[in-house]
Design an enzyme around this catalytic site. Structure first.
Site, PDB file in Angstrom:
ATOM      1  N   ASP A 166     -25.624 -44.841 -13.460  1.00 48.35           N
ATOM      2  CA  ASP A 166     -24.944 -45.292 -14.678  1.00 48.35           C
ATOM      3  C   ASP A 166     -23.620 -44.551 -14.880  1.00 48.35           C
ATOM      4  O   ASP A 166     -23.489 -43.392 -14.500  1.00 48.35           O
ATOM      5  CB  ASP A 166     -25.885 -45.060 -15.883  1.00 48.35           C
ATOM      6  CG  ASP A 166     -25.445 -45.847 -17.101  1.00 48.35           C
ATOM      7  OD1 ASP A 166     -24.745 -46.873 -16.931  1.00 48.35           O
ATOM      8  OD2 ASP A 166     -25.775 -45.431 -18.229  1.00 48.35           O
ATOM      9  N   HIS A 205     -17.115 -49.833 -10.469  1.00 54.76           N
ATOM     10  CA  HIS A 205     -18.211 -50.322  -9.627  1.00 54.76           C
ATOM     11  C   HIS A 205     -17.877 -50.123  -8.143  1.00 54.76           C
ATOM     12  O   HIS A 205     -18.741 -49.784  -7.349  1.00 54.76           O
ATOM     13  CB  HIS A 205     -18.494 -51.797  -9.911  1.00 54.76           C
ATOM     14  CG  HIS A 205     -18.968 -52.047 -11.319  1.00 54.76           C
ATOM     15  ND1 HIS A 205     -19.917 -51.269 -11.935  1.00 54.76           N
ATOM     16  CD2 HIS A 205     -18.617 -52.998 -12.246  1.00 54.76           C
ATOM     17  CE1 HIS A 205     -20.141 -51.715 -13.159  1.00 54.76           C
ATOM     18  NE2 HIS A 205     -19.354 -52.758 -13.377  1.00 54.76           N
ATOM     19  N   LEU A 239     -35.207 -43.012   6.475  1.00 62.23           N
ATOM     20  CA  LEU A 239     -35.110 -43.157   5.010  1.00 62.23           C
ATOM     21  C   LEU A 239     -35.417 -44.600   4.635  1.00 62.23           C
ATOM     22  O   LEU A 239     -34.942 -45.532   5.276  1.00 62.23           O
ATOM     23  CB  LEU A 239     -33.693 -42.805   4.525  1.00 62.23           C
ATOM     24  CG  LEU A 239     -33.438 -42.970   3.024  1.00 62.23           C
ATOM     25  CD1 LEU A 239     -34.148 -41.852   2.237  1.00 62.23           C
ATOM     26  CD2 LEU A 239     -31.945 -42.929   2.713  1.00 62.23           C
TER      27      LEU A 239
END
Ligand code: IPE
Ligand code: IPE
Ligand code: MG
Length: 236
Positions: free
Chosen positions: A18, A35, A129
């Site tokens: 955020d 973004h 991962l």
């Protein structure tokens, strides 16, 4: 029991990424610039995760409620996500990263759905991962779908239909709320809230959060073994 896809490390870290918009605002830039910078931060964090013992990383990229944003911002986010998938698939493949997307797919464009399918298939054998990207995701809806998808509703069956439990939840951007992210999976998650805006979050911040997590005592409702032994001695 959730399947771990052969991933060696077991630590599951989830991140609510955020603060992109505020990062841009502070620089006099449009939100979409935030973004874009946020996508670079994802790359940095994915690279930093395995050496920290993180086996699964789930990042919140777009919530089911984010459709409420202005159309232009939503379109820009979707385009960025598509570009991210196309650009990162090779890198994931090279680095043993298995990429998965969680959330609803039916409201995404056909081309985005194809890009997701291609990225998931290409990286399916990654064992270093497990990177889960939450897009059009709602924790409440995920619980409802899990309940609807099992024959017999039990804690185990619902747990199996959802993802692995979260060990550490990080939220950047200074807010202290879950915003409908991984509600069930975070039942015993350790929470770390960072004031850093997501585009500024880096490898050191991730390492710091993991250090804080490792310094905490998780009790899962019980008492520490030493405390239990001390109590038992009173009964002798
Ligand atoms: C997080 O940053 C990215 C998404 C929710 C898509 P925000 O866009 O929420 O940034 P702020 O909270 O407005 O600063
Ligand atoms: C949560 O952030 C969703 C993502 C980070 C993708 P929001 O910015 O949408 O959350 P609220 O509105 O502040 O709760
Ligand atoms: Mg926000």
């Amino acid at each position: 029991m959730s399947i771990n896809f052969g991933i060696q490390s077991t630590l599951h870290v989830a991140i609510i990424m955020d603060g992109n918009g505020r990062w841009a605002l502070a620089r006099g830039l449009p939100r979409v610039a935030g973004h874009r910078a946020g996508a670079d931060a994802v790359r940095r964090v994915v690279e930093a995760a395995p050496p920290l013992g993180i086996g699964t990383l789930t990042v919140f990229a777009f919530s089911a409620d984010n459709w409420r944003r202005p159309t232009a911002e939503v379109s820009a986010l979707m385009e960025l996500f598509g570009r991210f998938l196309r650009a990162e698939t090779e890198r994931c493949l090279a680095n043993g990263v298995r990429l998965e997307v969680i959330g609803r797919r039916d409201r995404l464009s056909d081309s985005l759905q194809c890009a997701i399918g291609r990225a998931e298939a290409a990286t399916a054998l990654g064992t270093r991962l497990r990177l889960r990207i939450a897009v059009d995701y709602s924790g409440r809806d995920a619980i409802l779908s899990a309940v609807e998808g099992v024959d017999l509703v039990s804690r185990e069956s619902v747990e199996g239909a959802l993802g692995p439990p979260v060990d550490l939840l990080i939220r950047t951007g200074g807010e202290r709320r879950l915003s409908d992210f991984l509600l069930w999976e975070c039942a015993y998650a350790e929470l770390v809230f960072s004031r850093r805006m997501w585009p500024d979050f880096g490898a050191d911040d991730l390492a710091g959060a993991v250090r804080e997590f490792r310094g905490r005592e998780r009790r899962f409702g019980s008492v520490p073994a030493a405390m239990a032994a001390r109590e038992a001695s009173w009964l002798d």
